[in-house]
Design an enzyme around this catalytic site. Structure first.
Site, short mmCIF file in Angstrom:
data_model
loop_
_atom_site.label_atom_id
_atom_site.label_comp_id
_atom_site.label_asym_id
_atom_site.label_seq_id
_atom_site.Cartn_x
_atom_site.Cartn_y
_atom_site.Cartn_z
CB CYS A 158 -0.95 0.01 1.20
SG CYS A 158 -2.28 -1.21 1.04
CB SER A 159 4.11 2.23 1.13
OG SER A 159 3.55 2.23 2.43
#
Length: 374
Positions: A158-159
């Site tokens: 998710c980064s």
């Protein structure tokens, strides 16, 4: 060596047309539960099978703040005998599905900046899940867009988008390229465990694109990148074990660990303080304080997480203008979430005002980008 000032000159987005509301999702999930419990009725009576529990809209919205999500295919997800998207295979000569939506978002970003493929020297495909191992999705996207130069894939869950932005910023800053497109084609629905009550509502599909270029060539009103900061710390609390070695391990694709899974309470307790501290230290390194930030565009995983982080930073509840939420419409879109928040909520930022884009997730990983409106 001369270092160039760098800007985010535009963002673009592709949103799937199909939408699943919480009401539709709950009706489908509960039908699945009823079918499973009926099939295992004798085992339930004998105490050898734990009956499945139905879901409800109130539980979903209280747990996450999510009300609906966009998906590439809703018919397969809502089929209680299937419970996963129904995607059609494409020939090698056809444009891949992930590349197709990335091209659409990239073209949107280019148009908004008044740029063409000839102005770009690189493509980074930064996403939580890649459609295949190779050839790189980014190279296919680069070819479809007609961009010269280089392209590569990167995955930091998710980064991924903020990590991709740092890579792009550094390349532009050193002068090795004029501009880079960071695309985040997040087709998350195939890796979600739609049969798991604890997480069947979490994810949605979307694609975002970010054009990173030299400040002196960026259009007026762009956002200068003041700094980027990345952080990782290993944790098993968010994990998906599916991969090319699963076949050699004689794994069943239906095994629960071959899809997204998490220890939600542990993630909340561990990641939220880390993210707040990360942002605070990043701002301090640039002589800034949270109170002086006009807007926080945070990763859109869970409403409670965003509120916790904002409270830690500001010492109070944030206003919707200070930390906008888009997950009620889009759900968790992995790395694209903070970019959607930025894309939809930056027009009113005035010249000189500062904002922070931040994403966090599996790894653990945290990435932040401090920007100032020109």
């Amino acid at each position: 060596m001369t270092l160039h000032r760098v800007a985010i000159s535009s963002t673009g987005i592709y949103v799937p047309q199909e939408v699943i509301t919480n009401e539709e999702l709950v009706a489908s999930f509960n039908s699945y539960v009823q079918l499973e419990n009926a099939q295992h009725a004798s085992e339930i009576a004998a105490g050898t099978f734990t009956p499945l529990v139905e879901s409800n809209v109130e539980f979903i919205e209280k747990a996450s703040g999510i009300k609906r999500r966009h998906v590439m295919d809703k018919s397969g997800v809502l089929d209680p005998t299937r419970m996963r998207p129904r995607l059609k295979p494409r020939a090698d000569e056809e444009l891949s599905l992930m590349a197709e939506i990335a091209v659409a978002a990239a073209q949107d970003a280019l148009q908004r900046a008044g740029k063409t493929a000839a102005d770009v020297d690189g493509v980074i495909c930064a996403a939580a899940n890649m459609q295949r191992a190779y050839p790189a999705m980014a190279v296919e996207i680069q070819g479809a867009l007609g961009i010269q130069g280089f392209a590569f894939d990167m995955n930091v869950a998710c980064s991924s988008a903020t990590f991709g932005i740092e890579m792009a910023v550094n390349a532009v800053k050193t002068g090795s390229v004029r501009a880079v497109l960071v695309v985040d084609p997040e087709i998350t629905s195939p890796h979600l465990a739609w049969k798991d009550r604890d997480c069947h509502f979490i994810f949605g599909d979307v694609c975002t694109a970010i054009l990173v270029e030299r400040l002196d060539t960026a259009p007026a009103g762009s956002f200068e990148v003041l700094g980027t900061k990345l952080q990782t710390s290993f944790s098993n609390n968010i994990r998906n074990n599916a991969g090319f070695m699963s076949r050699s391990e004689d794994r069943n694709p239906e095994d629960r660990d071959q899809l997204f899974r998490q220890e939600g309470r542990k993630v909340f307790k561990e990641v939220c303080p880390m993210a707040a501290e990360h942002i605070s230290k990043h701002l301090a390194a640039h002589g800034l304080a949270p109170a002086g930030v006009r807007r926080f565009w945070l990763h859109q995983a869970n409403l409670a997480m965003n509120l916790f982080i904002s409270r830690r930073l500001l010492g109070r509840d944030p206003t919707p203008e200070e930390a906008p939420i888009i997950l009620d419409e889009f759900a968790n879109t992995a790395s694209a979430g903070s970019i959607i928040a930025f894309h939809q909520n930056h027009a009113d930022i005035q010249s000189g005002e500062v904002g922070v884009i931040c994403s966090f997730g599996a790894g653990y990983s945290i990435g932040s980008v401090i920007v100032r409106r020109t």
